[in-house]
Motif scaffolding. Sequence first.
Motif, PDB file in Angstrom:
ATOM      1  N   ILE A 226      36.448  61.634  37.847  1.00 44.28           N
ATOM      2  CA  ILE A 226      37.007  62.198  36.617  1.00 44.28           C
ATOM      3  C   ILE A 226      38.268  62.994  36.928  1.00 44.28           C
ATOM      4  CG2 ILE A 226      36.608  63.889  34.776  1.00 44.28           C
ATOM      5  CD1 ILE A 226      33.680  63.051  34.774  1.00 44.28           C
ATOM      6  N   TRP A 227      38.211  63.782  37.986  1.00 45.14           N
ATOM      7  CA  TRP A 227      39.357  64.588  38.407  1.00 45.14           C
ATOM      8  C   TRP A 227      40.558  63.686  38.690  1.00 45.14           C
ATOM      9  CZ3 TRP A 227      39.559  67.464  43.766  1.00 45.14           C
ATOM     10  CH2 TRP A 227      40.697  68.271  43.810  1.00 45.14           C
ATOM     11  N   ARG A 228      40.335  62.584  39.385  1.00 43.32           N
ATOM     12  CA  ARG A 228      41.433  61.665  39.682  1.00 43.32           C
ATOM     13  C   ARG A 228      41.998  61.080  38.397  1.00 43.32           C
ATOM     14  NH1 ARG A 228      41.313  55.537  41.961  1.00 43.32           N
ATOM     15  NH2 ARG A 228      43.397  55.470  42.886  1.00 43.32           N
ATOM     16  N   GLY A 229      41.107  60.685  37.485  1.00 42.96           N
ATOM     17  CA  GLY A 229      41.556  60.071  36.239  1.00 42.96           C
ATOM     18  C   GLY A 229      42.406  60.999  35.401  1.00 42.96           C
ATOM     19  N   ILE A 230      42.079  62.290  35.460  1.00 43.11           N
ATOM     20  CA  ILE A 230      42.818  63.269  34.663  1.00 43.11           C
ATOM     21  C   ILE A 230      44.157  63.612  35.294  1.00 43.11           C
ATOM     22  CG2 ILE A 230      42.798  65.682  33.867  1.00 43.11           C
ATOM     23  CD1 ILE A 230      39.782  65.399  33.491  1.00 43.11           C
ATOM     24  N   THR A 231      44.188  63.713  36.625  1.00 44.85           N
ATOM     25  CA  THR A 231      45.369  64.262  37.296  1.00 44.85           C
ATOM     26  C   THR A 231      46.326  63.231  37.864  1.00 44.85           C
ATOM     27  OG1 THR A 231      44.170  64.453  39.402  1.00 44.85           O
ATOM     28  CG2 THR A 231      44.115  66.355  37.927  1.00 44.85           C
ATOM     29  N   GLN A 232      45.879  62.001  38.068  1.00 46.52           N
ATOM     30  CA  GLN A 232      46.749  61.000  38.681  1.00 46.52           C
ATOM     31  C   GLN A 232      47.296  60.038  37.637  1.00 46.52           C
ATOM     32  OE1 GLN A 232      45.020  58.036  41.337  1.00 46.52           O
ATOM     33  NE2 GLN A 232      46.685  58.396  42.792  1.00 46.52           N
ATOM     34  N   ASP A 233      48.608  59.906  37.575  1.00 48.44           N
ATOM     35  CA  ASP A 233      49.236  58.995  36.625  1.00 48.44           C
ATOM     36  C   ASP A 233      48.845  57.541  36.930  1.00 48.44           C
ATOM     37  OD1 ASP A 233      50.501  61.087  35.389  1.00 48.44           O
ATOM     38  OD2 ASP A 233      52.368  60.878  36.528  1.00 48.44           O
ATOM     39  N   GLY A 234      48.478  56.825  35.889  1.00 50.69           N
ATOM     40  CA  GLY A 234      48.178  55.405  36.058  1.00 50.69           C
ATOM     41  C   GLY A 234      46.871  55.104  36.747  1.00 50.69           C
ATOM     42  N   ALA A 235      45.973  56.091  36.857  1.00 49.35           N
ATOM     43  CA  ALA A 235      44.715  55.883  37.580  1.00 49.35           C
ATOM     44  C   ALA A 235      43.862  54.798  36.926  1.00 49.35           C
ATOM     45  CB  ALA A 235      43.934  57.190  37.661  1.00 49.35           C
ATOM     46  N   THR A 236      43.840  54.780  35.590  1.00 50.05           N
ATOM     47  CA  THR A 236      43.003  53.802  34.892  1.00 50.05           C
ATOM     48  C   THR A 236      43.509  52.382  35.126  1.00 50.05           C
ATOM     49  OG1 THR A 236      42.411  55.401  33.167  1.00 50.05           O
ATOM     50  CG2 THR A 236      42.126  53.069  32.651  1.00 50.05           C
ATOM     51  N   ALA A 237      44.789  52.168  34.933  1.00 48.95           N
ATOM     52  CA  ALA A 237      45.362  50.834  35.125  1.00 48.95           C
ATOM     53  C   ALA A 237      45.211  50.382  36.568  1.00 48.95           C
ATOM     54  CB  ALA A 237      46.842  50.839  34.728  1.00 48.95           C
ATOM     55  N   ARG A 238      45.399  51.300  37.508  1.00 52.93           N
ATOM     56  CA  ARG A 238      45.269  50.952  38.923  1.00 52.93           C
ATOM     57  C   ARG A 238      43.834  50.550  39.256  1.00 52.93           C
ATOM     58  NH1 ARG A 238      47.060  55.194  40.581  1.00 52.93           N
ATOM     59  NH2 ARG A 238      49.213  54.581  40.961  1.00 52.93           N
ATOM     60  N   THR A 239      42.884  51.308  38.725  1.00 52.35           N
ATOM     61  CA  THR A 239      41.475  51.011  38.987  1.00 52.35           C
ATOM     62  C   THR A 239      41.100  49.634  38.445  1.00 52.35           C
ATOM     63  OG1 THR A 239      40.831  53.347  38.959  1.00 52.35           O
ATOM     64  CG2 THR A 239      39.097  51.735  38.530  1.00 52.35           C
ATOM     65  N   LEU A 240      41.501  49.350  37.217  1.00 53.07           N
ATOM     66  CA  LEU A 240      41.161  48.068  36.607  1.00 53.07           C
ATOM     67  C   LEU A 240      41.816  46.906  37.352  1.00 53.07           C
ATOM     68  CD1 LEU A 240      41.417  49.000  32.814  1.00 53.07           C
ATOM     69  CD2 LEU A 240      39.348  48.786  34.219  1.00 53.07           C
ATOM     70  N   SER A 241      43.041  47.106  37.805  1.00 51.08           N
ATOM     71  CA  SER A 241      43.734  46.071  38.564  1.00 51.08           C
ATOM     72  C   SER A 241      43.019  45.794  39.887  1.00 51.08           C
ATOM     73  CB  SER A 241      45.173  46.497  38.833  1.00 51.08           C
ATOM     74  OG  SER A 241      45.841  45.555  39.650  1.00 51.08           O
ATOM     75  N   GLU A 242      42.591  46.853  40.554  1.00 52.31           N
ATOM     76  CA  GLU A 242      41.870  46.692  41.820  1.00 52.31           C
ATOM     77  C   GLU A 242      40.521  46.027  41.588  1.00 52.31           C
ATOM     78  OE1 GLU A 242      41.760  50.612  43.423  1.00 52.31           O
ATOM     79  OE2 GLU A 242      43.873  50.612  44.019  1.00 52.31           O
ATOM     80  N   HIS A 243      39.872  46.341  40.478  1.00 55.62           N
ATOM     81  CA  HIS A 243      38.593  45.711  40.161  1.00 55.62           C
ATOM     82  C   HIS A 243      38.764  44.215  39.908  1.00 55.62           C
ATOM     83  CE1 HIS A 243      36.194  49.570  38.935  1.00 55.62           C
ATOM     84  NE2 HIS A 243      36.604  49.561  40.184  1.00 55.62           N
ATOM     85  N   GLU A 244      39.846  43.853  39.241  1.00 56.80           N
ATOM     86  CA  GLU A 244      40.116  42.425  39.004  1.00 56.80           C
ATOM     87  C   GLU A 244      40.330  41.691  40.321  1.00 56.80           C
ATOM     88  OE1 GLU A 244      43.446  42.554  36.415  1.00 56.80           O
ATOM     89  OE2 GLU A 244      42.261  42.885  34.586  1.00 56.80           O
ATOM     90  N   ALA A 245      41.008  42.344  41.261  1.00 55.53           N
ATOM     91  CA  ALA A 245      41.233  41.738  42.580  1.00 55.53           C
ATOM     92  C   ALA A 245      39.912  41.566  43.324  1.00 55.53           C
ATOM     93  CB  ALA A 245      42.196  42.604  43.392  1.00 55.53           C
ATOM     94  N   ILE A 246      39.012  42.514  43.151  1.00 58.14           N
ATOM     95  CA  ILE A 246      37.704  42.436  43.797  1.00 58.14           C
ATOM     96  C   ILE A 246      36.901  41.262  43.227  1.00 58.14           C
ATOM     97  CG2 ILE A 246      35.463  43.596  44.040  1.00 58.14           C
ATOM     98  CD1 ILE A 246      37.052  46.259  44.157  1.00 58.14           C
ATOM     99  N   VAL A 247      36.932  41.094  41.903  1.00 60.43           N
ATOM    100  CA  VAL A 247      36.216  39.979  41.277  1.00 60.43           C
ATOM    101  C   VAL A 247      36.778  38.641  41.773  1.00 60.43           C
ATOM    102  CG1 VAL A 247      35.725  38.800  39.097  1.00 60.43           C
ATOM    103  CG2 VAL A 247      35.546  41.281  39.235  1.00 60.43           C
ATOM    104  N   ALA A 248      38.096  38.549  41.884  1.00 65.48           N
ATOM    105  CA  ALA A 248      38.717  37.315  42.374  1.00 65.48           C
ATOM    106  C   ALA A 248      38.276  37.029  43.808  1.00 65.48           C
ATOM    107  CB  ALA A 248      40.235  37.428  42.295  1.00 65.48           C
ATOM    108  N   ALA A 249      38.182  38.073  44.609  1.00 65.33           N
ATOM    109  CA  ALA A 249      37.753  37.904  46.008  1.00 65.33           C
ATOM    110  C   ALA A 249      36.297  37.458  46.073  1.00 65.33           C
ATOM    111  CB  ALA A 249      37.954  39.209  46.771  1.00 65.33           C
ATOM    112  N   LEU A 250      35.463  38.047  45.221  1.00 65.05           N
ATOM    113  CA  LEU A 250      34.053  37.645  45.184  1.00 65.05           C
ATOM    114  C   LEU A 250      33.921  36.191  44.738  1.00 65.05           C
ATOM    115  CD1 LEU A 250      32.520  40.857  43.566  1.00 65.05           C
ATOM    116  CD2 LEU A 250      32.060  40.035  45.880  1.00 65.05           C
ATOM    117  N   ALA A 251      34.698  35.812  43.750  1.00 65.34           N
ATOM    118  CA  ALA A 251      34.643  34.444  43.217  1.00 65.34           C
ATOM    119  C   ALA A 251      35.090  33.419  44.255  1.00 65.34           C
ATOM    120  CB  ALA A 251      35.514  34.337  41.968  1.00 65.34           C
TER     121      ALA A 251
END
Length: 223
Positions: free
Chosen positions: A172-197
Motif C-alpha cells: 500500500i505504501w508503495r502504491g501511494i508514494t511511487q508514481d506509476g506503481a499500479t501500471a507497472r505492477t499490472l504490466s509485470e503481471h502480464e509478463a508473468i502470465v505470458a511466461a507461464l503460458a
Amino acid sequence: MAVTGEAIATIKAMIVSGELKPGDRLPPEKELSERLGLSRNSLREAVKSLEIIRVLDVRRGDGTYVTSLEPRLLLEALAFVVDLHDDSSVLEIFEVRGVLEPFAAARAALVITEDQLRALSQSIASVDAAAPIESLVEHDLEFHRLISEAGGNAYLSSLIEGMSSATVRARIWRGITQDGATARTLSEHEAIVAALASGDPERAGAAVRSHVEGIDSWLRAAL
C-alpha cells in the motif's frame, strides 16, 4: 521442560508412523501417560503445546483429536509470527519471497492449466491504472496466490501466502508514494502470465524474480 519435549516427540512419532491419523482420537490421558511412561502433567503440557500449533484439537468433554494436519492449518503459527514483523524485518520477508516465489512460478509453468491462466488474466483485468490502491493490493495478493497454488505444492503455497499477507502495508505504501506503481505492477503481471503460458520454467521464474526484486529495491530505498 525436557520431559515435556520427550512427550511431544513421542506423540509426533505416533502421528508420523501412522499410528495416529488425521481425525483420530488420542487414548484417554491416564492410559496414554502410563503407556508412554510420563506423568500426566508432562502429557498435558505436551498436548497444550501441540494444540497451540494446531496439531491437536482439544474438545472439552469429548477428548483430544489429531487435526486434519492440512498445510494451511499447520502454518498458521508461522503466519502469526510473521504478522508481528516491523518495517526492517519486512525486508527479510521480501528476501525469502525472492527465493520461494520464482521457484513456485517455475513449478507452475510446467503444469498450469488453461483455466488457471485464464483466472490470472481475469484477475489482472479486474483492476486498471485508475483503481484505488486497495484494489491493486487485493489483486496482487490473489495473483501471487493463484500462481503458487497452480504449482501443486500445498505447503509451499501456504508458506508464500502467509508471508505475502505480511507485506500488505509495504504494498500500500508503495502504491501511494511511487508514481506509476499500479501500471507497472499490472504490466509485470502480464509478463508473468505470458511466461507461464510459454511453459518455460526458467522464463517464468525470472519474470517473478524481477517483479519481487523490484519491490524489494524500492522498499530498501524508501526505508
